[in-house]
Design a protein around this motif. Structure first.
Motif, PDB file in Angstrom:
ATOM      1  N   LEU A  52       0.822  -1.214   0.000  1.00  0.00           N
ATOM      2  CA  LEU A  52       0.000   0.000   0.000  1.00  0.00           C
ATOM      3  C   LEU A  52       0.855   1.263   0.000  1.00  0.00           C
ATOM      4  O   LEU A  52       0.544   2.235  -0.684  1.00  0.00           O
ATOM      5  CB  LEU A  52      -0.934  -0.003   1.218  1.00  0.00           C
ATOM      6  N   GLY A  56       0.728   3.330  -3.124  1.00  0.00           N
ATOM      7  CA  GLY A  56       0.062   4.583  -2.749  1.00  0.00           C
ATOM      8  C   GLY A  56       0.888   5.786  -3.156  1.00  0.00           C
ATOM      9  O   GLY A  56       0.372   6.744  -3.714  1.00  0.00           O
ATOM     10  N   ILE A  59       0.559   6.317  -6.764  1.00  0.00           N
ATOM     11  CA  ILE A  59      -0.715   6.960  -7.106  1.00  0.00           C
ATOM     12  C   ILE A  59      -0.640   8.454  -6.799  1.00  0.00           C
ATOM     13  O   ILE A  59      -1.085   9.297  -7.576  1.00  0.00           O
ATOM     14  CB  ILE A  59      -1.877   6.316  -6.315  1.00  0.00           C
ATOM     15  N   GLY A  60      -0.051   8.775  -5.653  1.00  0.00           N
ATOM     16  CA  GLY A  60       0.000  10.168  -5.237  1.00  0.00           C
ATOM     17  C   GLY A  60       0.959  10.997  -6.067  1.00  0.00           C
ATOM     18  O   GLY A  60       0.736  12.169  -6.298  1.00  0.00           O
ATOM     19  N   ARG A  81      -2.939   0.910  -9.100  1.00  0.00           N
ATOM     20  CA  ARG A  81      -4.205   1.070  -8.385  1.00  0.00           C
ATOM     21  C   ARG A  81      -4.813  -0.290  -8.088  1.00  0.00           C
ATOM     22  O   ARG A  81      -5.346  -0.518  -7.007  1.00  0.00           O
ATOM     23  CB  ARG A  81      -5.155   1.956  -9.184  1.00  0.00           C
ATOM     24  N   HIS A  84      -3.027  -1.630  -5.204  1.00  0.00           N
ATOM     25  CA  HIS A  84      -3.402  -0.869  -4.011  1.00  0.00           C
ATOM     26  C   HIS A  84      -4.741  -1.387  -3.467  1.00  0.00           C
ATOM     27  O   HIS A  84      -4.878  -1.632  -2.275  1.00  0.00           O
ATOM     28  CB  HIS A  84      -3.499   0.614  -4.369  1.00  0.00           C
ATOM     29  N   PHE A  85      -5.677  -1.580  -4.361  1.00  0.00           N
ATOM     30  CA  PHE A  85      -7.001  -1.999  -3.905  1.00  0.00           C
ATOM     31  C   PHE A  85      -6.979  -3.458  -3.448  1.00  0.00           C
ATOM     32  O   PHE A  85      -7.685  -3.840  -2.518  1.00  0.00           O
ATOM     33  CB  PHE A  85      -8.049  -1.766  -4.998  1.00  0.00           C
ATOM     34  N   ALA A  88      -5.470  -3.392  -0.163  1.00  0.00           N
ATOM     35  CA  ALA A  88      -6.455  -2.802   0.748  1.00  0.00           C
ATOM     36  C   ALA A  88      -7.427  -3.886   1.219  1.00  0.00           C
ATOM     37  O   ALA A  88      -7.776  -3.953   2.402  1.00  0.00           O
ATOM     38  CB  ALA A  88      -7.215  -1.674   0.053  1.00  0.00           C
ATOM     39  N   MET A 164      -7.212   5.052   7.502  1.00  0.00           N
ATOM     40  CA  MET A 164      -6.782   4.776   6.127  1.00  0.00           C
ATOM     41  C   MET A 164      -7.874   4.021   5.378  1.00  0.00           C
ATOM     42  O   MET A 164      -8.151   4.300   4.216  1.00  0.00           O
ATOM     43  CB  MET A 164      -5.503   3.934   6.108  1.00  0.00           C
ATOM     44  N   GLY A 168      -9.791   5.668   2.445  1.00  0.00           N
ATOM     45  CA  GLY A 168      -9.526   4.955   1.192  1.00  0.00           C
ATOM     46  C   GLY A 168     -10.817   4.562   0.502  1.00  0.00           C
ATOM     47  O   GLY A 168     -11.004   4.826  -0.684  1.00  0.00           O
ATOM     48  N   ARG A 199      -8.240  13.080   0.915  1.00  0.00           N
ATOM     49  CA  ARG A 199      -7.088  12.568   0.180  1.00  0.00           C
ATOM     50  C   ARG A 199      -5.785  12.975   0.857  1.00  0.00           C
ATOM     51  O   ARG A 199      -4.856  12.182   0.992  1.00  0.00           O
ATOM     52  CB  ARG A 199      -7.151  13.159  -1.229  1.00  0.00           C
ATOM     53  N   HIS A 202      -5.311  10.849   3.909  1.00  0.00           N
ATOM     54  CA  HIS A 202      -4.881   9.518   3.476  1.00  0.00           C
ATOM     55  C   HIS A 202      -3.394   9.548   3.106  1.00  0.00           C
ATOM     56  O   HIS A 202      -2.638   8.644   3.444  1.00  0.00           O
ATOM     57  CB  HIS A 202      -5.736   9.109   2.271  1.00  0.00           C
ATOM     58  N   HIS A 203      -3.004  10.606   2.438  1.00  0.00           N
ATOM     59  CA  HIS A 203      -1.616  10.747   1.998  1.00  0.00           C
ATOM     60  C   HIS A 203      -0.690  10.989   3.191  1.00  0.00           C
ATOM     61  O   HIS A 203       0.351  10.348   3.328  1.00  0.00           O
ATOM     62  CB  HIS A 203      -1.542  11.917   1.012  1.00  0.00           C
ATOM     63  N   THR A 206       0.027   8.090   5.578  1.00  0.00           N
ATOM     64  CA  THR A 206       0.946   7.093   5.041  1.00  0.00           C
ATOM     65  C   THR A 206       2.307   7.209   5.726  1.00  0.00           C
ATOM     66  O   THR A 206       2.981   6.218   6.003  1.00  0.00           O
ATOM     67  CB  THR A 206       1.096   7.287   3.523  1.00  0.00           C
TER      68      THR A 206
ATOM     69  N   TYR B 249      -3.689   8.309 -18.261  1.00  0.00           N
ATOM     70  CA  TYR B 249      -3.595   8.182 -16.800  1.00  0.00           C
ATOM     71  C   TYR B 249      -3.323   6.724 -16.437  1.00  0.00           C
ATOM     72  O   TYR B 249      -2.381   6.410 -15.705  1.00  0.00           O
ATOM     73  CB  TYR B 249      -4.894   8.674 -16.159  1.00  0.00           C
ATOM     74  N   ARG B 320      -1.402  18.752  -6.824  1.00  0.00           N
ATOM     75  CA  ARG B 320      -2.357  17.680  -6.611  1.00  0.00           C
ATOM     76  C   ARG B 320      -3.056  17.752  -5.256  1.00  0.00           C
ATOM     77  O   ARG B 320      -4.227  17.502  -5.130  1.00  0.00           O
ATOM     78  CB  ARG B 320      -1.657  16.316  -6.729  1.00  0.00           C
TER      79      ARG B 320
HETATM   80  C1  HEM Z   1      -1.773   1.344   5.262  1.00  0.00           C
HETATM   81  C2  HEM Z   1      -2.686   1.567   4.420  1.00  0.00           C
HETATM   82  C3  HEM Z   1      -2.620   2.497   3.230  1.00  0.00           C
HETATM   83  C4  HEM Z   1      -1.630   3.294   2.760  1.00  0.00           C
HETATM   84  C5  HEM Z   1      -0.267   3.483   3.346  1.00  0.00           C
HETATM   85  C6  HEM Z   1      -2.137   3.992   1.605  1.00  0.00           C
HETATM   86  C7  HEM Z   1      -1.437   4.932   0.867  1.00  0.00           C
HETATM   87  C8  HEM Z   1      -1.971   5.694  -0.129  1.00  0.00           C
HETATM   88  C9  HEM Z   1      -1.361   6.834  -0.738  1.00  0.00           C
HETATM   89  C10 HEM Z   1      -0.025   7.420  -0.376  1.00  0.00           C
HETATM   90  C11 HEM Z   1      -2.201   7.298  -1.702  1.00  0.00           C
HETATM   91  C12 HEM Z   1      -1.973   8.488  -2.599  1.00  0.00           C
HETATM   92  C13 HEM Z   1      -2.763   9.638  -2.060  1.00  0.00           C
HETATM   93  C14 HEM Z   1      -2.664  10.831  -2.949  1.00  0.00           C
HETATM   94  O1  HEM Z   1      -1.651  11.509  -2.888  1.00  0.00           O
HETATM   95  O2  HEM Z   1      -3.598  11.081  -3.697  1.00  0.00           O
HETATM   96  C15 HEM Z   1      -3.343   6.460  -1.709  1.00  0.00           C
HETATM   97  C16 HEM Z   1      -4.408   6.616  -2.567  1.00  0.00           C
HETATM   98  C17 HEM Z   1      -5.552   5.853  -2.477  1.00  0.00           C
HETATM   99  N1  HEM Z   1      -5.802   4.836  -1.593  1.00  0.00           N
HETATM  100 FE1  HEM Z   1      -4.605   4.209  -0.130  1.00  0.00          FE
HETATM  101  N2  HEM Z   1      -3.410   3.581   1.361  1.00  0.00           N
HETATM  102  C18 HEM Z   1      -3.743   2.667   2.337  1.00  0.00           C
HETATM  103  C19 HEM Z   1      -4.931   2.013   2.492  1.00  0.00           C
HETATM  104  C20 HEM Z   1      -5.975   2.104   1.616  1.00  0.00           C
HETATM  105  C21 HEM Z   1      -7.192   1.388   1.747  1.00  0.00           C
HETATM  106  C22 HEM Z   1      -7.543   0.390   2.852  1.00  0.00           C
HETATM  107  C23 HEM Z   1      -7.964   1.742   0.705  1.00  0.00           C
HETATM  108  C24 HEM Z   1      -9.342   1.199   0.438  1.00  0.00           C
HETATM  109  C25 HEM Z   1      -9.839   0.962  -0.716  1.00  0.00           C
HETATM  110  C26 HEM Z   1      -7.237   2.707  -0.082  1.00  0.00           C
HETATM  111  C27 HEM Z   1      -7.690   3.335  -1.227  1.00  0.00           C
HETATM  112  C28 HEM Z   1      -7.054   4.351  -1.864  1.00  0.00           C
HETATM  113  C29 HEM Z   1      -7.617   5.078  -2.963  1.00  0.00           C
HETATM  114  C30 HEM Z   1      -8.996   4.857  -3.570  1.00  0.00           C
HETATM  115  C31 HEM Z   1      -6.688   6.019  -3.348  1.00  0.00           C
HETATM  116  C32 HEM Z   1      -6.835   7.027  -4.457  1.00  0.00           C
HETATM  117  C33 HEM Z   1      -6.552   6.333  -5.728  1.00  0.00           C
HETATM  118  C34 HEM Z   1      -6.898   7.145  -6.893  1.00  0.00           C
HETATM  119  O3  HEM Z   1      -6.844   8.384  -6.837  1.00  0.00           O
HETATM  120  O4  HEM Z   1      -7.265   6.535  -7.867  1.00  0.00           O
HETATM  121  N3  HEM Z   1      -6.022   2.906   0.496  1.00  0.00           N
HETATM  122  N4  HEM Z   1      -3.186   5.486  -0.736  1.00  0.00           N
END
Ligand code: HEM
Ligand code: SF4
Ligand code: SF4
Lengths: 255, 372
Positions: A52, A56, A59-60, A81, A84-85, A88, A164, A168, A199, A202-203, A206, B249, B320
């Motif tokens: 993740l 993540g 993605i960011g 992605r 990531h999912f 997740a 998260m 998420g 967002r 979430h970021h 991390t 993308y 962003r």
């Molecule tokens: C330890 C757990 C997690 C970490 C470290 C993590 C880390 C990250 C990071 C760094 C981003 C990029 C944020 C940004 O700058 O936009 C991200 C995006 C995202 N994360 Fe996580 N995440 C975690 C858990 C989860 C979980 C449980 C979900 C549930 C579905 C999730 C769903 C998403 C989604 C939907 C995005 C945005 C993706 C997009 O824009 O298409 N994450 N995550």
């Protein structure tokens, strides 16, 4: 109720610590602390958090890019992605196991072990924190399971993981308005003040994992090296050794 | 086009009769109704039913208030993609009051507003562009010597339907952004007890306005709305999920700077701050200016103008993530995070060193501990 600690008396110590007075085999006993669901959950969570964090951050901030034209381009962000999912989902599964085991586990695994609830725990928390700051280390209270400092930090990590997960899924739901995740987690963006701040949280959070993991690993290595009771092994085999002459705060009441 | 009375209606005439008199063929009208059906997400097969419903309409009254705003939304509505659609819909209603378009001014205009409200109490459609200000009794937006909020309250009371056009009417827009000195709010904040349709955007796409009005006329009720009062037929999908650059993308092909090779190739604008992933708007589908183009198509990232508080939440427009207050403008989430992580790593290293030194020095420490 499940029997509490499940100690196996008389297990042969594999390796003696350097300490005088503990070198005869009978003075060590093997204590079974972590049932397999906890161990499995620990490593599954570790692996998924690694995935993740790496995906993540991609993605960011897509930190590497593919060149090339329109044909044969990889599905890079798509895969990131997807992973990531997927991770997740694994993380959520470990969370479900953990929550169940908060009620089904032994006393080291139960919900009480995540909170320094009694007055004595708070005193011990101060003593433990002091000892880690090299102040009166001899007063450090010994625990078979988690010491109060661990209790608090794991509780915080679980709480951060929960945030998260909900942030998420709130972001995830956006691709399908009116769908399951959008309906269930729609409130989240309201609570956090919009999708962008959701967002951002979430970021930002991390980084909590990026900071937690090295500290966690360091402290585990340190205690393993200093105490030589097989602490690291306990999250693999389920148990650790206890020298007979050490008094543990979370020992069975009758002992 | 919507200069009132350009095609005078006869008293009691239905739309069907009116169009016939104007020489608009059934075929043309059906075509319009079918496109409307598609736009509203009902499908082109709904065309005949919509046509039937609309043809029977006797011209309902509409009042258009311009409050704390810049008139840009009016401009946008006047430039609907299909001029006949805009024409028809706006001609369909009897636009009894529109400050910018009507000939009357001053007292005559105020009288027209008053008369229209009295004559059609309980049945007119109220279209509003611009929000109102509440600070100091609303004196920051005065029209004809009265605070805008008073005018809005009065006009909304007798309205059958309220349509808030544009971000100002939706939530207050830039006037309502931090620190919001005039305490600007949107129409929905003032008008309660009847549904307010929010045609979000700064400005919104004109066709969405006309389609919404057509929906009200056809079905006698407002279209289905999302949680923020926006019509689902227009605001039900994310830009990101309809964007022609989505393939870039997904492939990981991003513009890094506005004049780089990737920008010339038309790759995804995610890294230069595109808010398409958090913005709900029909821009990629309906597009702008006679469907010639739209912002992302022209190489500019979406700034999220259809979302509430976008000046505060979607900024920086070319970054962003939001900046972090209190850490200086330059700080991004990652600068703060990396600093903390480096601090933690240094702490771990220092702790390890001290541990080693102490252990080397105080072997007795442990022995004593064992003897407890
Ligand atoms: C330890 C757990 C997690 C970490 C470290 C993590 C880390 C990250 C990071 C760094 C981003 C990029 C944020 C940004 O700058 O936009 C991200 C995006 C995202 N994360 Fe996580 N995440 C975690 C858990 C989860 C979980 C449980 C979900 C549930 C579905 C999730 C769903 C998403 C989604 C939907 C995005 C945005 C993706 C997009 O824009 O298409 N994450 N995550
Ligand atoms: S340009 Fe914007 S909306 Fe389009 S795919 Fe890229 S991030 Fe999404
Ligand atoms: S692309 Fe985004 S910022 Fe531009 S008009 Fe559409 S919703 Fe508003």
């Amino acid at each position: 109720m499940t029997p509490v600690s499940g100690q196996r008396a008389g297990a042969p110590p594999v390796r003696m610590g350097p300490r005088p007075g503990t070198s005869s085999p009978g003075n060590y006993r093997w204590v079974y602390l972590w049932h397999w669901p906890i161990r499995a959950m620990h490593w599954a969570a570790a692996a998924s958090i690694l995935v993740l964090v790496v995906t993540g951050f991609y993605i960011g901030r897509p930190y590497f890019m593919v060149s090339g034209g329109t044909t044969g381009t990889p599905y890079l962000m798509g895969w990131m992605r997807f992973l990531h999912f997927l991770a997740a989902g694994v993380l959520v599964a470990t969370g479900i196991v953990r929550v169940y085991w908060l009620f089904a586990g032994n006393r080291f695994e139960r919900w009480r072990a995540l909170f320094p609830v009694r007055r004595k725990d708070w005193v011990n928390l101060a003593k433990t924190a002091r000892a880690y700051l090299f102040i009166r280390p001899r007063e450090k209270p010994e625990y078979l399971g988690h010491n109060p400092l661990q209790q608090i930090s794991y509780t915080v990590i679980y709480a951060v993981t929960l945030i998260m997960v909900i942030t998420g899924f709130a972001m995830y739901g956006q691709s399908n308005p009116g769908g399951l995740f959008h309906t269930w987690f729609g409130w989240v963006t309201g609570v956090f003040g919009g999708v962008q701040s959701t967002r951002l949280i979430h970021h930002l959070l991390t980084w909590v994992f990026i900071i937690f993991v090295p500290v966690h690993v360091y402290l585990a290595l340190r205690v393993d090296l200093l105490e030589r009771t097989g602490t690291i092994s306990s999250i693999i085999s389920g148990g650790r050794f206890r020298p007979a002459n050490v008094k543990y705060e979370d020992d069975r009441p009758e002992e | 086009m919507i200069i009132p009375d350009s095609y005078p209606w006869e008293l009691g005439e239905t739309l069907g009769e009116h169009l016939e008199r104007r020489g608009i063929s059934r075929r043309e009208f059906l075509g319009f109704c079918s496109r409307l059906g598609v736009m509203l997400g009902l499908g082109s097969l709904m065309g005949p039913s919509i046509m039937e419903a609309l043809a029977q309409q006797r011209r309902p009254s509409a009042i258009w208030l311009s409050l704390q705003e810049c008139t840009g939304c009016t401009e946008s509505v006047l430039r609907t993609a299909d001029p006949t659609i805009g024409d028809l819909v706006l001609d369909l209603i009897s636009l009894d009051f529109q400050e910018n378009l009507m000939a009357a001014a001053g007292h005559a205009a105020e009288a027209a507003l008053h008369d229209a409200m009295e004559a059609n109490r309980g049945s007119y459609i109220l279209l509003v562009t611009g929000g109102v200000s509440l600070a100091e009794g609303g004196i920051h937006t005065m029209i004809a010597g009265r605070p805008a909020v008073e005018i809005l309250r009065e006009a909304a009371e007798g309205a059958a339907h309220v349509v808030a056009i544009g971000a100002c009417a939706h939530w207050g827009n830039i006037q309502a952004s931090n620190p919001n000195p005039t305490e600007a709010v949107g129409v929905g904040h003032i008008v309660t007890g009847k549904p307010v349709v929010n045609i979000a955007g700064c400005p919104p796409i004109g066709d969405v306005v006309t389609a919404t009005v057509a929906h009200i006329l056809t079905f006698g009720r407002v279209p289905e709305l999302d949680a923020d009062g926006r019509p689902l037929f227009a605001y039900g999908v994310r830009i990101h999920d309809n964007c022609p650059k989505r393939a870039n993308y997904d492939a990981g092909q991003f513009v890094e700077a506005f004049d780089d090779e990737a920008a010339r190739k038309g790759w995804c604008l995610y890294k230069v701050g595109c808010k398409g992933p958090v913005t709900f708007s029909p821009c990629p589908i309906i597009q702008w200016n006679d469907r010639t183009d739209w912002p992302i198509g022209a190489g500019h990232p979406c700034i999220g103008c259809t979302e509430r508080h976008f000046w505060d939440t979607m900024t920086p427009f070319y970054g962003r993530l939001p900046g972090i207050a209190g850490f200086g403008i330059e700080s991004t989430a990652d600068v703060v995070g990396a600093a903390l992580a480096v601090g933690a790593a240094a702490g771990v290293a220092a702790h390890a060193v001290v541990t080693g030194v102490q252990r080397a020095r105080h072997k007795p420490d442990e022995i004593e501990k064992e003897e407890v």
